[in-house]
Motif scaffolding. Structure first.
Motif, PDB file in Angstrom:
ATOM      1  N   TYR A  18      16.979 -50.119 -57.049  1.00 56.09           N
ATOM      2  CA  TYR A  18      16.643 -48.753 -57.436  1.00 56.09           C
ATOM      3  C   TYR A  18      17.066 -48.485 -58.874  1.00 56.09           C
ATOM      4  O   TYR A  18      17.860 -49.228 -59.452  1.00 56.09           O
ATOM      5  CB  TYR A  18      17.281 -47.739 -56.489  1.00 56.09           C
ATOM      6  CG  TYR A  18      18.795 -47.699 -56.527  1.00 56.09           C
ATOM      7  CD1 TYR A  18      19.460 -46.831 -57.393  1.00 56.09           C
ATOM      8  CD2 TYR A  18      19.555 -48.522 -55.718  1.00 56.09           C
ATOM      9  CE1 TYR A  18      20.833 -46.789 -57.442  1.00 56.09           C
ATOM     10  CE2 TYR A  18      20.933 -48.495 -55.753  1.00 56.09           C
ATOM     11  CZ  TYR A  18      21.568 -47.622 -56.627  1.00 56.09           C
ATOM     12  OH  TYR A  18      22.932 -47.590 -56.673  1.00 56.09           O
ATOM     13  N   HIS A  19      16.503 -47.422 -59.415  1.00 53.48           N
ATOM     14  CA  HIS A  19      16.848 -46.994 -60.766  1.00 53.48           C
ATOM     15  C   HIS A  19      16.871 -45.470 -60.799  1.00 53.48           C
ATOM     16  O   HIS A  19      15.943 -44.815 -60.321  1.00 53.48           O
ATOM     17  CB  HIS A  19      15.840 -47.525 -61.793  1.00 53.48           C
ATOM     18  CG  HIS A  19      16.125 -47.072 -63.179  1.00 53.48           C
ATOM     19  ND1 HIS A  19      17.216 -47.508 -63.897  1.00 53.48           N
ATOM     20  CD2 HIS A  19      15.488 -46.183 -63.977  1.00 53.48           C
ATOM     21  CE1 HIS A  19      17.232 -46.916 -65.075  1.00 53.48           C
ATOM     22  NE2 HIS A  19      16.187 -46.113 -65.156  1.00 53.48           N
ATOM     23  N   GLU A  20      17.936 -44.913 -61.369  1.00 50.28           N
ATOM     24  CA  GLU A  20      18.091 -43.462 -61.494  1.00 50.28           C
ATOM     25  C   GLU A  20      17.743 -43.016 -62.907  1.00 50.28           C
ATOM     26  O   GLU A  20      18.105 -43.682 -63.872  1.00 50.28           O
ATOM     27  CB  GLU A  20      19.539 -43.049 -61.202  1.00 50.28           C
ATOM     28  CG  GLU A  20      20.004 -43.354 -59.811  1.00 50.28           C
ATOM     29  CD  GLU A  20      21.437 -42.920 -59.554  1.00 50.28           C
ATOM     30  OE1 GLU A  20      22.054 -42.262 -60.432  1.00 50.28           O
ATOM     31  OE2 GLU A  20      21.951 -43.221 -58.464  1.00 50.28           O
ATOM     32  N   CYS A  21      17.056 -41.877 -63.000  1.00 48.50           N
ATOM     33  CA  CYS A  21      16.739 -41.267 -64.300  1.00 48.50           C
ATOM     34  C   CYS A  21      17.200 -39.810 -64.284  1.00 48.50           C
ATOM     35  O   CYS A  21      16.979 -39.095 -63.303  1.00 48.50           O
ATOM     36  CB  CYS A  21      15.238 -41.285 -64.573  1.00 48.50           C
ATOM     37  SG  CYS A  21      14.561 -42.896 -64.924  1.00 48.50           S
ATOM     38  N   ILE A  22      17.801 -39.387 -65.375  1.00 50.37           N
ATOM     39  CA  ILE A  22      18.180 -37.976 -65.528  1.00 50.37           C
ATOM     40  C   ILE A  22      17.479 -37.355 -66.738  1.00 50.37           C
ATOM     41  O   ILE A  22      17.757 -36.228 -67.110  1.00 50.37           O
ATOM     42  CB  ILE A  22      19.712 -37.794 -65.630  1.00 50.37           C
ATOM     43  CG1 ILE A  22      20.265 -38.620 -66.788  1.00 50.37           C
ATOM     44  CG2 ILE A  22      20.384 -38.171 -64.320  1.00 50.37           C
ATOM     45  CD1 ILE A  22      21.717 -38.318 -67.119  1.00 50.37           C
ATOM     46  N   SER A  23      16.563 -38.111 -67.323  1.00 56.73           N
ATOM     47  CA  SER A  23      15.782 -37.609 -68.460  1.00 56.73           C
ATOM     48  C   SER A  23      14.483 -38.413 -68.532  1.00 56.73           C
ATOM     49  O   SER A  23      14.205 -39.233 -67.666  1.00 56.73           O
ATOM     50  CB  SER A  23      16.584 -37.752 -69.763  1.00 56.73           C
ATOM     51  OG  SER A  23      16.844 -39.105 -70.034  1.00 56.73           O
ATOM     52  N   ASP A  24      13.708 -38.197 -69.575  1.00 54.04           N
ATOM     53  CA  ASP A  24      12.457 -38.923 -69.760  1.00 54.04           C
ATOM     54  C   ASP A  24      12.736 -40.426 -69.896  1.00 54.04           C
ATOM     55  O   ASP A  24      13.754 -40.825 -70.460  1.00 54.04           O
ATOM     56  CB  ASP A  24      11.746 -38.451 -71.030  1.00 54.04           C
ATOM     57  CG  ASP A  24      11.324 -36.989 -70.965  1.00 54.04           C
ATOM     58  OD1 ASP A  24      11.501 -36.362 -69.907  1.00 54.04           O
ATOM     59  OD2 ASP A  24      10.817 -36.491 -71.980  1.00 54.04           O
ATOM     60  N   CYS A  25      11.816 -41.215 -69.389  1.00 53.77           N
ATOM     61  CA  CYS A  25      11.900 -42.676 -69.552  1.00 53.77           C
ATOM     62  C   CYS A  25      10.489 -43.184 -69.821  1.00 53.77           C
ATOM     63  O   CYS A  25       9.622 -43.121 -68.948  1.00 53.77           O
ATOM     64  CB  CYS A  25      12.492 -43.333 -68.310  1.00 53.77           C
ATOM     65  SG  CYS A  25      12.720 -45.116 -68.516  1.00 53.77           S
ATOM     66  N   ALA A  26      10.252 -43.676 -71.030  1.00 51.54           N
ATOM     67  CA  ALA A  26       8.920 -44.103 -71.453  1.00 51.54           C
ATOM     68  C   ALA A  26       8.510 -45.450 -70.874  1.00 51.54           C
ATOM     69  O   ALA A  26       7.327 -45.762 -70.829  1.00 51.54           O
ATOM     70  CB  ALA A  26       8.844 -44.159 -72.977  1.00 51.54           C
ATOM     71  N   ASP A  27       9.493 -46.241 -70.417  1.00 52.04           N
ATOM     72  CA  ASP A  27       9.158 -47.554 -69.868  1.00 52.04           C
ATOM     73  C   ASP A  27      10.142 -47.939 -68.766  1.00 52.04           C
ATOM     74  O   ASP A  27      11.289 -48.277 -69.030  1.00 52.04           O
ATOM     75  CB  ASP A  27       9.166 -48.606 -70.974  1.00 52.04           C
ATOM     76  CG  ASP A  27       8.629 -49.956 -70.518  1.00 52.04           C
ATOM     77  OD1 ASP A  27       8.185 -50.078 -69.349  1.00 52.04           O
ATOM     78  OD2 ASP A  27       8.642 -50.886 -71.336  1.00 52.04           O
ATOM     79  N   LEU A  28       9.665 -47.886 -67.530  1.00 51.82           N
ATOM     80  CA  LEU A  28      10.486 -48.244 -66.369  1.00 51.82           C
ATOM     81  C   LEU A  28      10.375 -49.730 -66.014  1.00 51.82           C
ATOM     82  O   LEU A  28      11.064 -50.196 -65.100  1.00 51.82           O
ATOM     83  CB  LEU A  28      10.077 -47.396 -65.155  1.00 51.82           C
ATOM     84  CG  LEU A  28      10.363 -45.901 -65.263  1.00 51.82           C
ATOM     85  CD1 LEU A  28       9.645 -45.137 -64.162  1.00 51.82           C
ATOM     86  CD2 LEU A  28      11.860 -45.638 -65.219  1.00 51.82           C
TER      87      LEU A  28
END
Length: 177
Positions: A18-28
């Motif tokens: 899994y991966h957590e984001c708390i803001s924009d991410c242009a490339d996962l």
């Protein structure tokens, strides 16, 4: 201001890497090979099937999406995400039937389930979002492909990710949790 948090899981039912984001991410791409479930713990997000906020867009609010393909209908290729900032003010946007804010103009401050009924055309070539955050849909009654619009000018439909000028309905993003 409440921050957002979204967690992408490789497998259904919140399993696997899994991966957590708390803001924009242009490339996962570096974080997982596929995405089959998503948990939005706070806020609202747009997720995109290609890097750099390109391709099919999906709006997600707080909740659990244990099987994305069945629940939402999107592919397992989520490659970027954008957090939608919390907003509590008024809403206002202008739609135009020509590029570069030309031609006939329709100003909206509320949701519009059928653009053709209000504007007598579904071809929207440009728009200006003065206040708020909005979702455009290519079909009436908030169906079909969706496009996120934040404050700013969109001089041609490709500026919001559209492949054609057809817009069927418009909705304000008013619920953030």
């Amino acid at each position: 201001m409440t921050s957002g948090k979204i967690i992408f899981y490789e497998d259904r039912n919140f399993q696997g890497r899994y991966h957590e984001c708390i803001s924009d991410c242009a490339d996962l791409n570096p974080y997982f090979t596929q995405c089959n479930s998503i948990r939005v713990e706070n806020g609202c997000f747009m997720v995109y099937e290609h890097p750099n906020y390109m391709g099919q867009q999906y709006f997600l609010r707080k909740g659990e999406y244990s099987d994305c393909q069945c629940m939402i209908g999107f592919s397992s290729c989520m490659r970027s995400c954008r957090m939608i900032p919390m907003y509590t003010g008024s809403y206002r946007m202008r739609l135009y039937d020509r590029a570069d804010m030309g031609g006939q103009m329709l100003e909206l401050t509320e949701d519009c389930p059928n653009i053709t009924d209000r504007f007598h055309t579904s071809d929207i070539h440009s728009c200006h979002v003065m206040d708020g955050h909005w979702l455009l849909y290519d079909q009436p009654n908030y169906r079909g492909r969706m496009y996120y619009l934040g404050p700013g000018e969109y001089r041609k439909y490709s500026d919001w990710g559209g492949t054609a000028p057809r817009i069927g309905s418009v909705r304000r993003i008013t619920t953030f949790n």
